[in-house]
Design a protein around this motif. Structure first.
Motif, PDB file in Angstrom:
ATOM      1  N   ILE A   2       0.850  -1.191   0.000  1.00  0.00           N
ATOM      2  CA  ILE A   2       0.000   0.000   0.000  1.00  0.00           C
ATOM      3  C   ILE A   2       0.881   1.235   0.000  1.00  0.00           C
ATOM      4  N   GLU A   3       0.617   2.157  -0.887  1.00  0.00           N
ATOM      5  CA  GLU A   3       1.413   3.380  -0.954  1.00  0.00           C
ATOM      6  C   GLU A   3       0.900   4.394   0.054  1.00  0.00           C
ATOM      7  N   PHE A   4       1.858   5.072   0.682  1.00  0.00           N
ATOM      8  CA  PHE A   4       1.499   6.077   1.693  1.00  0.00           C
ATOM      9  C   PHE A   4       2.519   7.198   1.589  1.00  0.00           C
ATOM     10  N   ARG A   5       2.044   8.398   1.491  1.00  0.00           N
ATOM     11  CA  ARG A   5       2.944   9.541   1.368  1.00  0.00           C
ATOM     12  C   ARG A   5       3.597   9.839   2.713  1.00  0.00           C
ATOM     13  N   SER A   6       4.938   9.841   2.731  1.00  0.00           N
ATOM     14  CA  SER A   6       5.670  10.044   3.982  1.00  0.00           C
ATOM     15  C   SER A   6       5.452  11.445   4.534  1.00  0.00           C
ATOM     16  N   LEU A  77      -1.617  13.793  14.528  1.00  0.00           N
ATOM     17  CA  LEU A  77      -0.342  13.780  13.799  1.00  0.00           C
ATOM     18  C   LEU A  77       0.438  12.506  14.106  1.00  0.00           C
ATOM     19  N   ILE A  78       0.530  12.142  15.375  1.00  0.00           N
ATOM     20  CA  ILE A  78       1.260  10.927  15.751  1.00  0.00           C
ATOM     21  C   ILE A  78       0.521   9.685  15.254  1.00  0.00           C
ATOM     22  N   PHE A  79      -0.799   9.707  15.337  1.00  0.00           N
ATOM     23  CA  PHE A  79      -1.613   8.570  14.878  1.00  0.00           C
ATOM     24  C   PHE A  79      -1.326   8.266  13.408  1.00  0.00           C
ATOM     25  N   THR A  80      -1.415   9.284  12.566  1.00  0.00           N
ATOM     26  CA  THR A  80      -1.214   9.052  11.134  1.00  0.00           C
ATOM     27  C   THR A  80       0.250   8.751  10.810  1.00  0.00           C
ATOM     28  N   SER A  81       1.194   9.310  11.574  1.00  0.00           N
ATOM     29  CA  SER A  81       2.610   9.084  11.301  1.00  0.00           C
ATOM     30  C   SER A  81       3.019   7.653  11.621  1.00  0.00           C
ATOM     31  N   ILE A  82       2.524   7.099  12.727  1.00  0.00           N
ATOM     32  CA  ILE A  82       2.847   5.712  13.070  1.00  0.00           C
ATOM     33  C   ILE A  82       2.250   4.763  12.031  1.00  0.00           C
ATOM     34  N   ILE A  83       1.031   5.067  11.591  1.00  0.00           N
ATOM     35  CA  ILE A  83       0.419   4.240  10.553  1.00  0.00           C
ATOM     36  C   ILE A  83       1.269   4.290   9.285  1.00  0.00           C
ATOM     37  N   THR A  84       1.842   5.466   8.976  1.00  0.00           N
ATOM     38  CA  THR A  84       2.724   5.597   7.815  1.00  0.00           C
ATOM     39  C   THR A  84       3.856   4.589   7.890  1.00  0.00           C
ATOM     40  N   GLY A  85       4.521   4.552   9.035  1.00  0.00           N
ATOM     41  CA  GLY A  85       5.656   3.655   9.182  1.00  0.00           C
ATOM     42  C   GLY A  85       5.256   2.194   9.101  1.00  0.00           C
ATOM     43  N   HIS A 316      11.629   3.877   5.213  1.00  0.00           N
ATOM     44  CA  HIS A 316      10.863   2.870   5.946  1.00  0.00           C
ATOM     45  C   HIS A 316      11.270   2.847   7.418  1.00  0.00           C
ATOM     46  N   ILE A 317      12.527   3.159   7.687  1.00  0.00           N
ATOM     47  CA  ILE A 317      13.009   3.219   9.068  1.00  0.00           C
ATOM     48  C   ILE A 317      12.524   4.500   9.734  1.00  0.00           C
ATOM     49  N   SER A 318      12.772   5.641   9.091  1.00  0.00           N
ATOM     50  CA  SER A 318      12.448   6.932   9.713  1.00  0.00           C
ATOM     51  C   SER A 318      10.950   7.110   9.898  1.00  0.00           C
ATOM     52  N   ASP A 319      10.136   6.587   8.972  1.00  0.00           N
ATOM     53  CA  ASP A 319       8.683   6.736   9.075  1.00  0.00           C
ATOM     54  C   ASP A 319       8.125   6.033  10.308  1.00  0.00           C
ATOM     55  N   PHE A 320       8.839   5.026  10.799  1.00  0.00           N
ATOM     56  CA  PHE A 320       8.379   4.303  11.980  1.00  0.00           C
ATOM     57  C   PHE A 320       9.083   4.781  13.252  1.00  0.00           C
ATOM     58  N   VAL A 321      10.408   4.938  13.182  1.00  0.00           N
ATOM     59  CA  VAL A 321      11.196   5.254  14.380  1.00  0.00           C
ATOM     60  C   VAL A 321      10.894   6.660  14.897  1.00  0.00           C
ATOM     61  N   ILE A 322      10.796   7.646  14.010  1.00  0.00           N
ATOM     62  CA  ILE A 322      10.627   9.041  14.451  1.00  0.00           C
ATOM     63  C   ILE A 322       9.313   9.259  15.199  1.00  0.00           C
ATOM     64  N   PRO A 323       8.147   8.891  14.639  1.00  0.00           N
ATOM     65  CA  PRO A 323       6.908   9.129  15.403  1.00  0.00           C
ATOM     66  C   PRO A 323       6.803   8.295  16.672  1.00  0.00           C
TER      67      PRO A 323
END
Length: 436
Positions: A2-6, A77-85, A316-323
């Motif tokens: 699934i594509e997701f804009r970082s 913001l955190i909700f959608t960012s974690i889902i991104t990762g 893929h790392i930053s999208d999960f680790v940062i939020p």
């Protein structure tokens, strides 16, 4: 996949603030605010006390508006960012990666607490306040051994309560750890949907991210004025003697944060074999923005962009680790809470046993994980740490007065810790999770 804009693609809203040297505006605001605050202080005799208090209330207004705006968009913001990762990491390595990331965060938080304990026990910043008469005491007694045993015996219940029975309650009360766990479960569930089913959810999340970043950019415009008002109001309400008397405590916290920063640089050098000075140079923008705003949540897009473009970390790392790190990896906040707890015990003349120190350590680890990634988040949670150690919370009002200044330093360290984690985990998982 699934594509997701970082989220880092939305950092354009903050680029202008960095180019406009927001950090320099904040420093100027601090200095000007300190000068105005001293002039407004009733002890100078220039302004009557009732007028000084009225002006201080108005000077506080920009800071209150900024904090409310950040709090307003923090959870979505955190909700959608974690889902991104999570949506971007659907490989079989995600489970191992997530568990190891959790253990890594607990490890670094424990190191931060050890640094705080040792520094405070050696330098004894609270001894000076105690010799001056200590903080006011409402008569609360120190915690007794039986109560300590009860707390330790409740650990299994605390673990089971990590999963929120009512996610909406966690969202409404700002219980960030419950929100994060709920979000991770939802994110993993989304990866099990067919792409055509998941697409509307993802597009809605993208829209929420964009809206949040626009609100963040509006809030950032208030930062220099918020800092100016904060310093003015603080020094207009607080006697200069008390403020200077707390300087030693502030110095101990800042020294501890510098030692923690050195620990991060050692990790970068030892694990990734990269030059730590070049690492510091590469992350200066998110550090300065974190210092300016005292909110690691607001800096997430810049942190992601820096991790990807300056450090070469897989998105893929930053999208999960940062939020996730902005929510549960609060090493600087943990150090602050530990130093402050022992400082206040010293100021009240309370002798802490080894058992009490262990209890404080456990409580600070748990509390730092649930600390809101907003200005003042560390002090919001600190009351529970003090209560668990049986230390009166009356003196907390003094800490609240100077918290914003310390918050700027510890947020910069928190963001550095998140970027260090990105670099370390990219070394081991960057190519494994980079599945197209």
């Amino acid at each position: 996949m699934i594509e997701f804009r970082s989220l880092n693609n939305l950092s354009v809203h903050l680029d202008q603030l960095i180019k406009g040297r927001l950090w320099l505006q904040v420093i100027i605001g601090l200095l000007l605010g300190a000068g105005i605050g001293v002039l407004l202080n009733p002890s100078t005799g220039i302004v009557p006390e009732n007028i000084s208090l009225l002006i201080a209330d108005w000077l506080d207004l920009p800071g209150k508006i900024f904090m409310r705006m950040v709090q307003m968009i923090m959870i979505p913001l955190i909700f959608t960012s974690i889902i991104t990762g999570i949506v971007g990491n659907t490989s079989n390595n995600l489970k191992t990666f997530g568990l190891q990331l959790l253990f890594y965060f607990i490890f670094t938080t424990s190191i931060a607490i050890v640094i705080g304990v040792l520094l405070t026990l050696i330098l004894k910043p609270g001894q000076y306040v105690f010799e001056l008469g200590g903080f006011p005491n409402s008569g609360q007694n120190p915690i007794v051994p039986d109560e300590q045993t009860d707390i330790i015996g409740n650990i299994p219940n605390a673990i089971s309560n990590l999963i929120p029975s009512n996610p909406m309650e966690s969202i409404l009360t700002g219980e960030m750890l419950g929100v994060v766990i709920f979000t991770i479960i939802i994110g993993v569930a989304i990866t099990q949907l067919r792409p055509e089913t998941a697409k509307p959810i993802i597009r809605f999340s993208e829209a929420i991210q964009k809206i949040c970043m626009i609100v963040v950019s509006w809030a950032m415009m208030l930062v220099p004025y918020a800092v100016f008002g904060l310093m003015s109001a603080l020094l207009s309400r607080t006697s200069i003697e008390i403020f200077l008397g707390l300087g030693y405590y502030m110095m101990v916290v800042i020294i501890g944060l510098l030692v923690l920063l050195l620990f991060y640089l050692i990790l970068v050098s030892a694990v990734t074999k990269k030059n730590p000075l070049l690492f510091l140079k590469a992350i200066k923008e998110p550090q300065l923005l974190a210092f300016s705003t005292a909110s690691s949540a607001a800096v997430m897009p810049i942190s992601m962009k820096t991790a990807d473009e300056e450090l070469g970390v897989s998105s893929h790392i930053s999208d999960f680790v940062i939020p996730v790190g902005a929510t549960i990896n609060m090493d600087g906040t943990a150090l602050f809470q530990c130093v402050t707890t022992i400082f206040m015990a010293q100021a009240y003349g309370i002798e802490l046993s080894v058992m009490s120190l262990l209890l404080i350590t456990f409580t600070v680890v748990a509390a730092s994980i649930g600390t809101p990634a907003i200005p003042g988040g560390g002090v919001i949670i600190l009351a529970s740490v003090l209560q668990s150690a049986g230390i009166p919370i009356d003196g907390l009002i003094v800490i609240i007065g100077i918290d914003r200044i310390l918050g700027m330093f510890r947020t910069a360290v928190n963001v550095t810790g998140d970027l260090t984690a990105c670099l370390i985990f990219d070394k081991f998982y960057g190519t494994k999770l980079n599945v197209k």
